[in-house]
Design a protein around this motif. Structure first.
Motif, PDB file in Angstrom:
ATOM      1  N   THR A 154       0.834  -1.200   0.000  1.00  0.00           N
ATOM      2  CA  THR A 154       0.000   0.000   0.000  1.00  0.00           C
ATOM      3  C   THR A 154       0.870   1.252   0.000  1.00  0.00           C
ATOM      4  OG1 THR A 154      -1.804  -1.136   1.147  1.00  0.00           O
ATOM      5  CG2 THR A 154      -1.779   1.264   1.282  1.00  0.00           C
ATOM      6  N   THR A 155       1.959   1.223   0.795  1.00  0.00           N
ATOM      7  CA  THR A 155       2.887   2.353   0.837  1.00  0.00           C
ATOM      8  C   THR A 155       3.762   2.345  -0.412  1.00  0.00           C
ATOM      9  OG1 THR A 155       2.950   2.318   3.250  1.00  0.00           O
ATOM     10  CG2 THR A 155       4.758   3.451   2.132  1.00  0.00           C
ATOM     11  N   ARG A 156       3.794   3.467  -1.111  1.00  0.00           N
ATOM     12  CA  ARG A 156       4.596   3.575  -2.337  1.00  0.00           C
ATOM     13  C   ARG A 156       5.690   4.615  -2.228  1.00  0.00           C
ATOM     14  NH1 ARG A 156      -0.272   3.501  -6.851  1.00  0.00           N
ATOM     15  NH2 ARG A 156      -0.782   1.270  -6.685  1.00  0.00           N
ATOM     16  N   HIS A 157       5.484   5.618  -1.388  1.00  0.00           N
ATOM     17  CA  HIS A 157       6.434   6.722  -1.282  1.00  0.00           C
ATOM     18  C   HIS A 157       7.134   6.671   0.070  1.00  0.00           C
ATOM     19  CE1 HIS A 157       4.559   8.866  -4.748  1.00  0.00           C
ATOM     20  NE2 HIS A 157       3.451   8.315  -4.284  1.00  0.00           N
ATOM     21  N   VAL A 158       8.348   7.188   0.107  1.00  0.00           N
ATOM     22  CA  VAL A 158       9.008   7.431   1.381  1.00  0.00           C
ATOM     23  C   VAL A 158       8.360   8.658   2.019  1.00  0.00           C
ATOM     24  CG1 VAL A 158      11.168   8.179   2.449  1.00  0.00           C
ATOM     25  CG2 VAL A 158      11.197   6.388   0.707  1.00  0.00           C
ATOM     26  N   MET A 159       7.949   8.515   3.281  1.00  0.00           N
ATOM     27  CA  MET A 159       7.270   9.607   3.972  1.00  0.00           C
ATOM     28  C   MET A 159       7.923   9.841   5.330  1.00  0.00           C
ATOM     29  SD  MET A 159       3.313   9.844   5.315  1.00  0.00           S
ATOM     30  CE  MET A 159       2.587  10.083   3.699  1.00  0.00           C
ATOM     31  N   LEU A 160       8.132  11.114   5.680  1.00  0.00           N
ATOM     32  CA  LEU A 160       8.689  11.445   6.983  1.00  0.00           C
ATOM     33  C   LEU A 160       7.574  11.728   7.977  1.00  0.00           C
ATOM     34  CD1 LEU A 160      11.687  13.857   6.199  1.00  0.00           C
ATOM     35  CD2 LEU A 160      11.614  11.363   6.221  1.00  0.00           C
ATOM     36  N   GLY A 161       7.739  11.187   9.181  1.00  0.00           N
ATOM     37  CA  GLY A 161       6.851  11.492  10.297  1.00  0.00           C
ATOM     38  C   GLY A 161       7.696  11.979  11.460  1.00  0.00           C
ATOM     39  N   VAL A 162       7.401  13.160  11.982  1.00  0.00           N
ATOM     40  CA  VAL A 162       8.253  13.800  12.980  1.00  0.00           C
ATOM     41  C   VAL A 162       7.606  13.694  14.362  1.00  0.00           C
ATOM     42  CG1 VAL A 162       9.484  15.907  13.610  1.00  0.00           C
ATOM     43  CG2 VAL A 162       8.998  15.420  11.192  1.00  0.00           C
ATOM     44  N   ASP A 163       8.342  13.087  15.301  1.00  0.00           N
ATOM     45  CA  ASP A 163       7.870  12.920  16.678  1.00  0.00           C
ATOM     46  C   ASP A 163       8.790  13.709  17.594  1.00  0.00           C
ATOM     47  OD1 ASP A 163       6.677  12.077  19.008  1.00  0.00           O
ATOM     48  OD2 ASP A 163       7.639  10.107  19.017  1.00  0.00           O
ATOM     49  N   THR A 164       8.303  14.854  18.087  1.00  0.00           N
ATOM     50  CA  THR A 164       9.103  15.714  18.959  1.00  0.00           C
ATOM     51  C   THR A 164       8.545  15.677  20.373  1.00  0.00           C
ATOM     52  OG1 THR A 164       9.548  17.209  17.090  1.00  0.00           O
ATOM     53  CG2 THR A 164      10.028  18.041  19.294  1.00  0.00           C
ATOM     54  N   GLN A 165       9.398  15.294  21.325  1.00  0.00           N
ATOM     55  CA  GLN A 165       9.027  15.260  22.734  1.00  0.00           C
ATOM     56  C   GLN A 165      10.156  15.926  23.520  1.00  0.00           C
ATOM     57  OE1 GLN A 165       6.140  13.881  23.849  1.00  0.00           O
ATOM     58  NE2 GLN A 165       5.490  13.111  21.847  1.00  0.00           N
ATOM     59  N   GLY A 166       9.953  17.169  23.925  1.00  0.00           N
ATOM     60  CA  GLY A 166      10.977  17.872  24.688  1.00  0.00           C
ATOM     61  C   GLY A 166      12.264  18.025  23.896  1.00  0.00           C
ATOM     62  N   ASP A 167      13.371  17.491  24.452  1.00  0.00           N
ATOM     63  CA  ASP A 167      14.679  17.602  23.800  1.00  0.00           C
ATOM     64  C   ASP A 167      14.865  16.601  22.672  1.00  0.00           C
ATOM     65  OD1 ASP A 167      15.396  19.646  25.511  1.00  0.00           O
ATOM     66  OD2 ASP A 167      16.519  18.362  26.894  1.00  0.00           O
ATOM     67  N   PHE A 168      13.918  15.683  22.489  1.00  0.00           N
ATOM     68  CA  PHE A 168      14.082  14.593  21.528  1.00  0.00           C
ATOM     69  C   PHE A 168      13.222  14.823  20.286  1.00  0.00           C
ATOM     70  CE2 PHE A 168      14.828  12.938  25.768  1.00  0.00           C
ATOM     71  CZ  PHE A 168      16.047  12.284  25.633  1.00  0.00           C
ATOM     72  N   GLN A 169      13.824  14.559  19.113  1.00  0.00           N
ATOM     73  CA  GLN A 169      13.073  14.609  17.863  1.00  0.00           C
ATOM     74  C   GLN A 169      13.475  13.416  16.995  1.00  0.00           C
ATOM     75  OE1 GLN A 169      13.465  17.606  14.351  1.00  0.00           O
ATOM     76  NE2 GLN A 169      11.711  18.336  15.562  1.00  0.00           N
ATOM     77  N   ALA A 170      12.556  12.468  16.886  1.00  0.00           N
ATOM     78  CA  ALA A 170      12.765  11.300  16.017  1.00  0.00           C
ATOM     79  C   ALA A 170      12.067  11.560  14.692  1.00  0.00           C
ATOM     80  CB  ALA A 170      12.205  10.036  16.665  1.00  0.00           C
ATOM     81  N   ILE A 171      12.824  11.488  13.610  1.00  0.00           N
ATOM     82  CA  ILE A 171      12.266  11.692  12.277  1.00  0.00           C
ATOM     83  C   ILE A 171      12.118  10.309  11.639  1.00  0.00           C
ATOM     84  CG2 ILE A 171      12.528  12.864  10.056  1.00  0.00           C
ATOM     85  CD1 ILE A 171      14.525  14.769  11.512  1.00  0.00           C
ATOM     86  N   TYR A 172      10.927   9.765  11.718  1.00  0.00           N
ATOM     87  CA  TYR A 172      10.675   8.422  11.187  1.00  0.00           C
ATOM     88  C   TYR A 172      10.530   8.487   9.668  1.00  0.00           C
ATOM     89  CZ  TYR A 172       9.866   6.942  15.984  1.00  0.00           C
ATOM     90  OH  TYR A 172      10.029   6.661  17.315  1.00  0.00           O
ATOM     91  N   VAL A 173      11.117   7.513   9.014  1.00  0.00           N
ATOM     92  CA  VAL A 173      11.041   7.434   7.560  1.00  0.00           C
ATOM     93  C   VAL A 173      10.285   6.157   7.213  1.00  0.00           C
ATOM     94  CG1 VAL A 173      12.324   7.564   5.396  1.00  0.00           C
ATOM     95  CG2 VAL A 173      13.322   8.528   7.487  1.00  0.00           C
ATOM     96  N   ASP A 174       9.013   6.306   6.864  1.00  0.00           N
ATOM     97  CA  ASP A 174       8.193   5.155   6.472  1.00  0.00           C
ATOM     98  C   ASP A 174       8.539   4.786   5.037  1.00  0.00           C
ATOM     99  OD1 ASP A 174       6.277   3.173   6.675  1.00  0.00           O
ATOM    100  OD2 ASP A 174       4.636   4.482   6.061  1.00  0.00           O
ATOM    101  N   THR A 175       8.784   3.502   4.800  1.00  0.00           N
ATOM    102  CA  THR A 175       9.248   3.064   3.481  1.00  0.00           C
ATOM    103  C   THR A 175       8.321   2.013   2.900  1.00  0.00           C
ATOM    104  OG1 THR A 175      10.631   1.282   4.401  1.00  0.00           O
ATOM    105  CG2 THR A 175      11.651   3.463   4.157  1.00  0.00           C
ATOM    106  N   PRO A 176       8.305   1.886   1.575  1.00  0.00           N
ATOM    107  CA  PRO A 176       7.583   0.769   0.951  1.00  0.00           C
ATOM    108  C   PRO A 176       8.180  -0.565   1.396  1.00  0.00           C
ATOM    109  CG  PRO A 176       8.188   2.440  -0.683  1.00  0.00           C
ATOM    110  CD  PRO A 176       8.926   2.770   0.574  1.00  0.00           C
ATOM    111  N   GLY A 177       7.365  -1.614   1.371  1.00  0.00           N
ATOM    112  CA  GLY A 177       7.858  -2.934   1.735  1.00  0.00           C
ATOM    113  C   GLY A 177       8.943  -3.417   0.782  1.00  0.00           C
TER     114      GLY A 177
END
Length: 304
Positions: free
Chosen positions: A47-70
């Motif tokens: 279902t996933t075709r594109h690389v997509m960034l999801g940004v999770d920021t909590q205080g001093d931490f920022q995780a930039i998740y990169v969702d990828t196609p299978g």
């Protein structure tokens, strides 16, 4: 000056690649990590075709998740080659990799993903998804032991992406491994994608869920018009398929099926934009578009 230096050194930020074979729940996991839906989901693989960034920021931490196609080995069409190329390219630039696997199922494509991770040399965690579907929790023990013996993973975490179980612990493990870096996105930004892109993905999700068994990977959506008119957003979208028969399936008798897709999509788009939406859909035939680099590029699949 020293206070500013101390503050800079306390900030942690990094790219975290979500990888795995098709249909293991990467996009569902991303949505739970962000506590907001940005990635479309369906029961159909790829279902996933594109690389997509999801940004999770909590205080001093920022995780930039990169969702990828299978990552898979069925690369007989240009679309499939495009997806695998994008997914594997992410590994080289990531600070951390989350390999998502499906409870007690280890397939040849999981082995393929593992090989890419080994070659990248990027630190990795194993995420055992769909643990809620195991009848007895002790069945996790041999799975964890087998993954540990591979010598690749710094930690192994069972989760249920669908129910959100174990996601908070996973987030803590990710934050603990982020490098010292300034944040790259504002604290309130959740994704790098435009509203137009998210709208096209919502429409494609509704199509995949309704026609996934009949036209699983031969359709795409292109936004041709996006105009804000007062408190209404007027959106025109073309749905491309490869054959006339596929077009007839989507439209349905008297246009009823297409109308239902439009209603379902409009509901989610209005929630996304927090505006009223006028959505107009057309179905068009472009033979062989999934196997044409030029057609893929015109439809928004960057061939890089």
């Amino acid at each position: 000056m020293s206070d500013e230096t101390d503050q800079e050194q306390s900030l942690r930020c990094g790219y975290v690649a979500l990888v795995g074979r098709p249909n293991v729940g990467k996009s569902t996991l991303l949505n739970h990590l962000l506590q907001q839906k940005i990635a479309i989901t369906s029961r159909k693989p790829q279902t996933t075709r594109h690389v997509m960034l999801g940004v999770d920021t909590q205080g001093d931490f920022q995780a930039i998740y990169v969702d990828t196609p299978g990552i898979h080995d069925h690369v007989d069409r240009e679309m499939n080659r495009y997806m695998v190329r994008n997914a594997t390219a992410v590994l080289a630039d990531a600070d951390l990799v989350l390999m998502v696997i499906e409870r007690d199922r280890w397939l040849s494509e999981d082995e393929l993903v593992l090989g890419h991770i080994r070659r990248s040399g990027t630190p990795a965690l194993a995420v055992i998804n769909k643990q809620d579907q195991l009848q007895r929790k002790e069945l996790l023990l041999p799975i964890i032991a087998r993954l540990h013996a591979m010598g690749v993973f710094q930690a192994i975490l069972p989760v249920s992406a669908l129910k959100g179980t174990g996601v908070d612990e996973l987030r803590r493990e990710v934050f603990a491994r982020l490098p010292v870096n300034p944040h790259l996105f504002p604290a309130d930004q959740v994704t790098d994608q435009s509203e137009r892109f998210l709208v096209s993905e919502i429409i494609r999700e509704k199509l995949m869920r309704r026609f996934g068994d009949e036209i699983p990977h031969r359709l795409t959506v292109v936004i041709e018009g996006y105009e804000e008119q007062g408190d209404v957003v007027d959106i025109a979208a073309d749905i491309y398929v490869e054959r006339t028969g596929q077009k007839q399936i989507i439209i349905g008798k008297g246009g009823e099926k297409l109308k239902q897709v439009g209603q379902d999509a409009r509901h989610d788009i209005e929630a996304l934009l927090d505006r009223r939406v006028m959505l107009r859909l057309w179905v068009k035939v472009r033979p062989g578009w999934t196997n044409s680099p030029n057609a893929l590029r015109r439809m928004g699949y960057d061939q890089g």
